[in-house]
Motif scaffolding. Structure first.
Motif, PDB file in Angstrom:
ATOM      1  N   SER A   1       5.441   3.487   0.440  1.00 37.51           N
ATOM      2  CA  SER A   1       6.191   4.170   1.417  1.00 37.51           C
ATOM      3  C   SER A   1       6.335   5.704   1.420  1.00 37.51           C
ATOM      4  O   SER A   1       6.194   6.240   0.285  1.00 37.51           O
ATOM      5  CB  SER A   1       7.421   4.008   1.473  1.00 37.51           C
TER       6      SER A   1
ATOM      7  N   ALA B   1       8.515   8.368   3.112  1.00 38.48           N
ATOM      8  CA  ALA B   1       9.875   8.231   3.860  1.00 38.48           C
ATOM      9  C   ALA B   1      10.765   9.523   3.909  1.00 38.48           C
ATOM     10  O   ALA B   1      10.478  10.541   3.395  1.00 38.48           O
ATOM     11  CB  ALA B   1      10.518   7.151   3.044  1.00 38.48           C
TER      12      ALA B   1
ATOM     13  N   ASP C   1      14.630  10.487   3.040  1.00 44.65           N
ATOM     14  CA  ASP C   1      15.770  10.005   2.225  1.00 44.65           C
ATOM     15  C   ASP C   1      16.925  10.618   2.115  1.00 44.65           C
ATOM     16  O   ASP C   1      16.813  12.062   2.572  1.00 44.65           O
ATOM     17  CB  ASP C   1      15.436   9.998   0.446  1.00 44.65           C
TER      18      ASP C   1
ATOM     19  N   GLY D   1      10.615  11.683   0.899  1.00 49.30           N
ATOM     20  CA  GLY D   1      10.770  10.721  -0.252  1.00 49.30           C
ATOM     21  C   GLY D   1       9.697   9.477  -0.017  1.00 49.30           C
ATOM     22  O   GLY D   1       8.699   9.856   0.701  1.00 49.30           O
ATOM     23  N   GLY D   2       9.958   8.458  -0.407  1.00 54.44           N
ATOM     24  CA  GLY D   2       9.025   7.397  -0.384  1.00 54.44           C
ATOM     25  C   GLY D   2       8.451   6.998  -1.664  1.00 54.44           C
ATOM     26  O   GLY D   2       8.110   8.000  -2.586  1.00 54.44           O
ATOM     27  N   SER D   3       8.309   5.635  -2.120  1.00 55.97           N
ATOM     28  CA  SER D   3       7.645   5.504  -3.348  1.00 55.97           C
ATOM     29  C   SER D   3       5.906   5.943  -3.553  1.00 55.97           C
ATOM     30  O   SER D   3       5.800   6.486  -4.389  1.00 55.97           O
ATOM     31  CB  SER D   3       7.661   3.816  -3.435  1.00 55.97           C
TER      32      SER D   3
ATOM     33  N   LEU E   1      10.113   5.275   7.827  1.00 53.84           N
ATOM     34  CA  LEU E   1      11.178   4.860   6.958  1.00 53.84           C
ATOM     35  C   LEU E   1      12.068   5.713   6.635  1.00 53.84           C
ATOM     36  O   LEU E   1      11.865   6.814   6.352  1.00 53.84           O
ATOM     37  CB  LEU E   1      10.396   4.007   5.607  1.00 53.84           C
TER      38      LEU E   1
ATOM     39  N   LEU F   1      13.317   0.257   7.938  1.00 47.58           N
ATOM     40  CA  LEU F   1      11.874   0.108   7.461  1.00 47.58           C
ATOM     41  C   LEU F   1      11.040   0.949   8.469  1.00 47.58           C
ATOM     42  O   LEU F   1      10.242   1.417   8.343  1.00 47.58           O
ATOM     43  CB  LEU F   1      11.526  -1.291   7.174  1.00 47.58           C
TER      44      LEU F   1
ATOM     45  N   ASN G   1       6.206   0.581  -4.731  1.00 47.56           N
ATOM     46  CA  ASN G   1       7.160  -0.321  -4.057  1.00 47.56           C
ATOM     47  C   ASN G   1       6.766  -0.491  -2.585  1.00 47.56           C
ATOM     48  O   ASN G   1       6.774   0.466  -1.751  1.00 47.56           O
ATOM     49  CB  ASN G   1       8.692   0.591  -4.145  1.00 47.56           C
TER      50      ASN G   1
ATOM     51  N   MET H   1      10.835  -3.803  -5.986  1.00 44.16           N
ATOM     52  CA  MET H   1      12.047  -3.391  -6.126  1.00 44.16           C
ATOM     53  C   MET H   1      12.985  -4.842  -5.669  1.00 44.16           C
ATOM     54  O   MET H   1      12.401  -5.602  -5.078  1.00 44.16           O
ATOM     55  CB  MET H   1      12.092  -2.548  -4.677  1.00 44.16           C
TER      56      MET H   1
ATOM     57  N   HIS I   1      14.754  -5.253  -3.327  1.00 46.25           N
ATOM     58  CA  HIS I   1      14.640  -5.389  -2.021  1.00 46.25           C
ATOM     59  C   HIS I   1      13.576  -6.343  -1.442  1.00 46.25           C
ATOM     60  O   HIS I   1      14.027  -7.745  -0.686  1.00 46.25           O
ATOM     61  CB  HIS I   1      14.289  -4.391  -1.299  1.00 46.25           C
ATOM     62  N   TRP I   2      12.509  -6.587  -2.435  1.00 42.50           N
ATOM     63  CA  TRP I   2      11.406  -7.387  -2.067  1.00 42.50           C
ATOM     64  C   TRP I   2      11.316  -8.582  -2.985  1.00 42.50           C
ATOM     65  O   TRP I   2      11.309  -9.688  -2.282  1.00 42.50           O
ATOM     66  CB  TRP I   2      10.178  -6.476  -2.090  1.00 42.50           C
TER      67      TRP I   2
ATOM     68  N   THR J   1      16.118   9.522  -7.848  1.00 44.61           N
ATOM     69  CA  THR J   1      15.273   8.798  -6.893  1.00 44.61           C
ATOM     70  C   THR J   1      13.884   9.196  -7.362  1.00 44.61           C
ATOM     71  O   THR J   1      13.495  10.399  -7.583  1.00 44.61           O
ATOM     72  CB  THR J   1      15.488   9.186  -5.631  1.00 44.61           C
TER      73      THR J   1
ATOM     74  N   ASP K   1       8.633   5.778  -9.501  1.00 45.38           N
ATOM     75  CA  ASP K   1       7.368   5.924  -8.942  1.00 45.38           C
ATOM     76  C   ASP K   1       6.429   6.706  -9.474  1.00 45.38           C
ATOM     77  O   ASP K   1       5.272   6.788  -9.800  1.00 45.38           O
ATOM     78  CB  ASP K   1       7.619   6.430  -7.421  1.00 45.38           C
TER      79      ASP K   1
HETATM   80  P1  AMP Z   1      12.851   4.518  -7.080  1.00 47.09           P
HETATM   81  O1  AMP Z   1      14.131   5.482  -7.116  1.00 47.09           O
HETATM   82  O2  AMP Z   1      11.501   4.640  -8.029  1.00 47.09           O
HETATM   83  O3  AMP Z   1      13.265   2.877  -6.797  1.00 47.09           O
HETATM   84  O4  AMP Z   1      12.154   4.912  -5.523  1.00 47.09           O
HETATM   85  C1  AMP Z   1      12.923   5.183  -4.509  1.00 47.09           C
HETATM   86  C2  AMP Z   1      11.945   5.694  -3.272  1.00 47.09           C
HETATM   87  O5  AMP Z   1      11.755   4.312  -2.475  1.00 47.09           O
HETATM   88  C3  AMP Z   1      12.858   6.354  -2.317  1.00 47.09           C
HETATM   89  O6  AMP Z   1      12.070   7.804  -1.982  1.00 47.09           O
HETATM   90  C4  AMP Z   1      12.801   5.498  -0.968  1.00 47.09           C
HETATM   91  O7  AMP Z   1      12.287   5.978   0.265  1.00 47.09           O
HETATM   92  C5  AMP Z   1      11.843   4.465  -1.321  1.00 47.09           C
HETATM   93  N1  AMP Z   1      12.480   3.128  -0.712  1.00 47.09           N
HETATM   94  C6  AMP Z   1      13.491   2.639  -0.755  1.00 47.09           C
HETATM   95  N2  AMP Z   1      13.656   1.480  -0.375  1.00 47.09           N
HETATM   96  C7  AMP Z   1      12.126   1.067   0.157  1.00 47.09           C
HETATM   97  C8  AMP Z   1      11.647  -0.365   0.340  1.00 47.09           C
HETATM   98  N3  AMP Z   1      12.387  -1.377   0.674  1.00 47.09           N
HETATM   99  N4  AMP Z   1      10.277  -0.181   0.346  1.00 47.09           N
HETATM  100  C9  AMP Z   1       9.561   0.874   0.206  1.00 47.09           C
HETATM  101  N5  AMP Z   1      10.001   2.059  -0.526  1.00 47.09           N
HETATM  102  C10 AMP Z   1      11.454   2.014  -0.637  1.00 47.09           C
END
Ligand code: AMP
Length: 302
Positions: free
Chosen positions: A8, A10, A12, A26-28, A79, A99, A123, A147, A149-150, A231, A235
């Motif tokens: 992702s 994103a 945040d 942000g974003g993975s 996202l 999402l 992720n 993660m 969530h998935w 955060t 990743d």
């Molecule tokens: P981490 O702290 O390594 O778990 O990663 C956090 C990052 O994952 C954040 O920057 C979010 O934007 C992103 N993120 C959060 N939820 C999801 C999700 N369901 N799918 C993909 N990326 C996500």
């Protein structure tokens, strides 16, 4: 050799006891690719909405990241994730996740990505991860991150991807959720039985367990008093690990172990600031110096 990162990109919003950041980059895949790109040319695949400023993509491009695979979805929104940390940083609650364009996106790889040797499935949704693996039958190695969530939403999908990758990195909570085992060594063993040769279980400030060739090894984290936003640490850890491996073009245990040291170092820079700010100011000299210092922290024999 080149590394492909899928995940992702994103915006945040992060809340901690001492501060907050709103709608920051942000974003993975963002964190992973940025950390990886210190070590090897990195390609990124992710959808974004029309609300993603061109300047952010330009910044990634200037940091050795090919952004051809970031697709702007017409009329779409990027996202958005909102997380809150407990005072100790030990717990994180997702307060909101939208999402948006990430719910279902076109994973067709750009033609020039089809020779990618190494893949980091950061992720993201298992169907998208599978679709990417399908297009890279000649890859040398893929690493999976996921993660809760998935795992909660598509456990079978996560397990299918696990069977197709050489390595997996998850945190302790995710390892327990995936396997139903409380003991982390048992969980690591079970994860290895699901497919990957290499299992890494992250334990936040307590480091990580590497399970390979049937036995565990312990890796300590960088000890620091300077934590502002964890955060993206996971990743950065996975991204730097795969970036180092791709840079060396070598999938051997010694290289993987050195990659884990660099993963630890990049995660430590990440948590010092919100968004990718902790990475933005880092040089290769800083990375090497902290790696030396980390070895000093871990060393027990000298
Ligand atoms: P981490 O702290 O390594 O778990 O990663 C956090 C990052 O994952 C954040 O920057 C979010 O934007 C992103 N993120 C959060 N939820 C999801 C999700 N369901 N799918 C993909 N990326 C996500």
């Amino acid at each position: 050799m080149s590394l492909l990162v899928v995940g992702s990109v994103a915006f945040d919003t992060v809340k901690t006891a001492d501060g907050s950041a709103e709608e920051v980059l942000g974003g993975s895949a963002t964190y992973a690719a940025y950390a990886a790109s210190f070590f090897t040319p990195t390609r990124i695949v992710s959808p974004v909405g029309e609300d993603m400023p061109e300047a952010y993509l330009e910044e990634l491009h200037e940091h050795n990241i090919d952004v051809t695979g970031i697709r702007v979805v017409p009329g779409g929104k990027t996202l958005r994730w909102t997380g809150r940390y407990s005072d100790s940083f030990l717990d994180r609650t997702t307060e909101d996740i939208q999402l948006n364009v990430f719910a279902d996106y076109d994973t067709t790889l750009p033609e020039e990505y089809l020779d990618s040797d190494y893949v980091f499935l950061a992720n993201g949704a298992p169907p998208a991860q599978k679709a990417v693996l399908d297009q890279l039958p000649d890859r040398k190695a893929a690493l999976l991150d996921t993660m809760n969530h998935w795992i909660e939403g598509d456990r079978d999908g996560v397990i299918e991807v696990l069977d197709r990758v050489k390595a997996v990195v998850v945190n302790d909570e995710e390892a327990r959720l995936l396997t139903g085992e409380v003991n982390l060594l048992t969980a690591a063993r079970l994860l290895a039985e699901m497919g990957p040769d290499i299992v890494v279980i992250k334990k936040g400030e307590h480091g990580a367990i590497l399970f390979a060739e049937g036995r565990p090894r312990a890796l300590h984290a960088w000890m620091t008093e300077d934590v502002n936003d964890p955060t993206g640490a996971g990743d950065c850890f996975g991204g730097a690990l795969m970036g180092y491996i791709a840079g060396r073009g070598d999938w051997s245990l010694p290289t993987i172990k050195t990659g884990l040291l660099y993963g630890t170092v990049m995660a430590s820079f990440c948590i010092e600031e919100f968004s990718i700010d902790g990475l933005r100011r880092v040089t290769m000299d800083d990375i090497e110096q902290r790696r030396e210092e980390l070895l000093g922290m871990i060393g027990w024999h000298e």
